[in-house]
Scaffold this motif. Structure first.
Motif, PDB file in Angstrom:
ATOM      1  N   ARG A  32      54.599  59.448  35.178  1.00  0.00           N
ATOM      2  CA  ARG A  32      55.229  60.321  34.184  1.00  0.00           C
ATOM      3  C   ARG A  32      54.418  61.597  34.015  1.00  0.00           C
ATOM      4  N   LEU A  33      53.098  61.465  33.885  1.00  0.00           N
ATOM      5  CA  LEU A  33      52.227  62.638  33.749  1.00  0.00           C
ATOM      6  C   LEU A  33      52.313  63.535  34.988  1.00  0.00           C
ATOM      7  N   TRP A  34      52.339  62.921  36.161  1.00  0.00           N
ATOM      8  CA  TRP A  34      52.389  63.675  37.412  1.00  0.00           C
ATOM      9  C   TRP A  34      53.700  64.457  37.527  1.00  0.00           C
ATOM     10  N   ARG A  35      54.815  63.822  37.184  1.00  0.00           N
ATOM     11  CA  ARG A  35      56.104  64.527  37.224  1.00  0.00           C
ATOM     12  C   ARG A  35      56.082  65.733  36.280  1.00  0.00           C
ATOM     13  N   ASN A  36      55.555  65.544  35.083  1.00  0.00           N
ATOM     14  CA  ASN A  36      55.460  66.655  34.126  1.00  0.00           C
ATOM     15  C   ASN A  36      54.551  67.758  34.658  1.00  0.00           C
ATOM     16  N   TYR A  37      53.444  67.372  35.248  1.00  0.00           N
ATOM     17  CA  TYR A  37      52.494  68.332  35.807  1.00  0.00           C
ATOM     18  C   TYR A  37      53.157  69.144  36.928  1.00  0.00           C
ATOM     19  N   GLN A  38      53.865  68.451  37.819  1.00  0.00           N
ATOM     20  CA  GLN A  38      54.546  69.125  38.925  1.00  0.00           C
ATOM     21  C   GLN A  38      55.608  70.093  38.398  1.00  0.00           C
ATOM     22  N   ALA A  39      56.343  69.681  37.386  1.00  0.00           N
ATOM     23  CA  ALA A  39      57.377  70.544  36.806  1.00  0.00           C
ATOM     24  C   ALA A  39      56.755  71.795  36.197  1.00  0.00           C
ATOM     25  N   GLU A  40      55.616  71.661  35.545  1.00  0.00           N
ATOM     26  CA  GLU A  40      54.927  72.820  34.969  1.00  0.00           C
ATOM     27  C   GLU A  40      54.446  73.766  36.058  1.00  0.00           C
ATOM     28  N   GLU A  41      53.930  73.212  37.152  1.00  0.00           N
ATOM     29  CA  GLU A  41      53.454  74.038  38.264  1.00  0.00           C
ATOM     30  C   GLU A  41      54.598  74.856  38.849  1.00  0.00           C
ATOM     31  N   VAL A  42      55.748  74.237  39.024  1.00  0.00           N
ATOM     32  CA  VAL A  42      56.907  74.921  39.588  1.00  0.00           C
ATOM     33  C   VAL A  42      57.385  76.020  38.642  1.00  0.00           C
ATOM     34  N   SER A  43      57.406  75.731  37.341  1.00  0.00           N
ATOM     35  CA  SER A  43      57.880  76.729  36.395  1.00  0.00           C
ATOM     36  C   SER A  43      56.918  77.912  36.274  1.00  0.00           C
ATOM     37  N   GLN A  44      55.646  77.708  36.523  1.00  0.00           N
ATOM     38  CA  GLN A  44      54.675  78.801  36.470  1.00  0.00           C
ATOM     39  C   GLN A  44      54.794  79.714  37.690  1.00  0.00           C
ATOM     40  N   VAL A  45      55.219  79.141  38.804  1.00  0.00           N
ATOM     41  CA  VAL A  45      55.379  79.922  40.042  1.00  0.00           C
ATOM     42  C   VAL A  45      56.650  80.770  39.980  1.00  0.00           C
ATOM     43  N   SER A  46      57.670  80.252  39.323  1.00  0.00           N
ATOM     44  CA  SER A  46      58.973  80.956  39.265  1.00  0.00           C
ATOM     45  C   SER A  46      58.924  82.187  38.408  1.00  0.00           C
TER      46      SER A  46
END
Length: 70
Positions: free
Chosen positions: A56-70
């Protein structure tokens, strides 16, 4: 920094508290704590592929990384 430190300490036990999830990949074995208790343990791959707190933490972390790149 962690890569160089772990290379220098190869063959020794290193205990570290991490809040930056991308660094977890550098460690052989991981304990996941929640509210002061160990709730999961395993390798990065095992925990990431599981269905527990770390996944769960990893999915949230990955989603944050993607949103910061966009």
């Amino acid at each position: 920094i962690f890569s160089r430190l772990l290379a220098h300490l190869a063959g020794r036990c290193v205990v570290s508290a991490l809040h930056r999830l991308h660094l977890v990949r550098l460690f052989d074995y991981v304990y996941v704590m929640k509210e002061g208790r160990v709730v999961e343990e395993g390798t990065f791959a095992e925990l990431r592929e599981g269905n527990g707190e770390f996944a769960r933490l990893w999915r949230n972390y990955q989603a944050e990384e993607v949103s910061q790149v966009s």
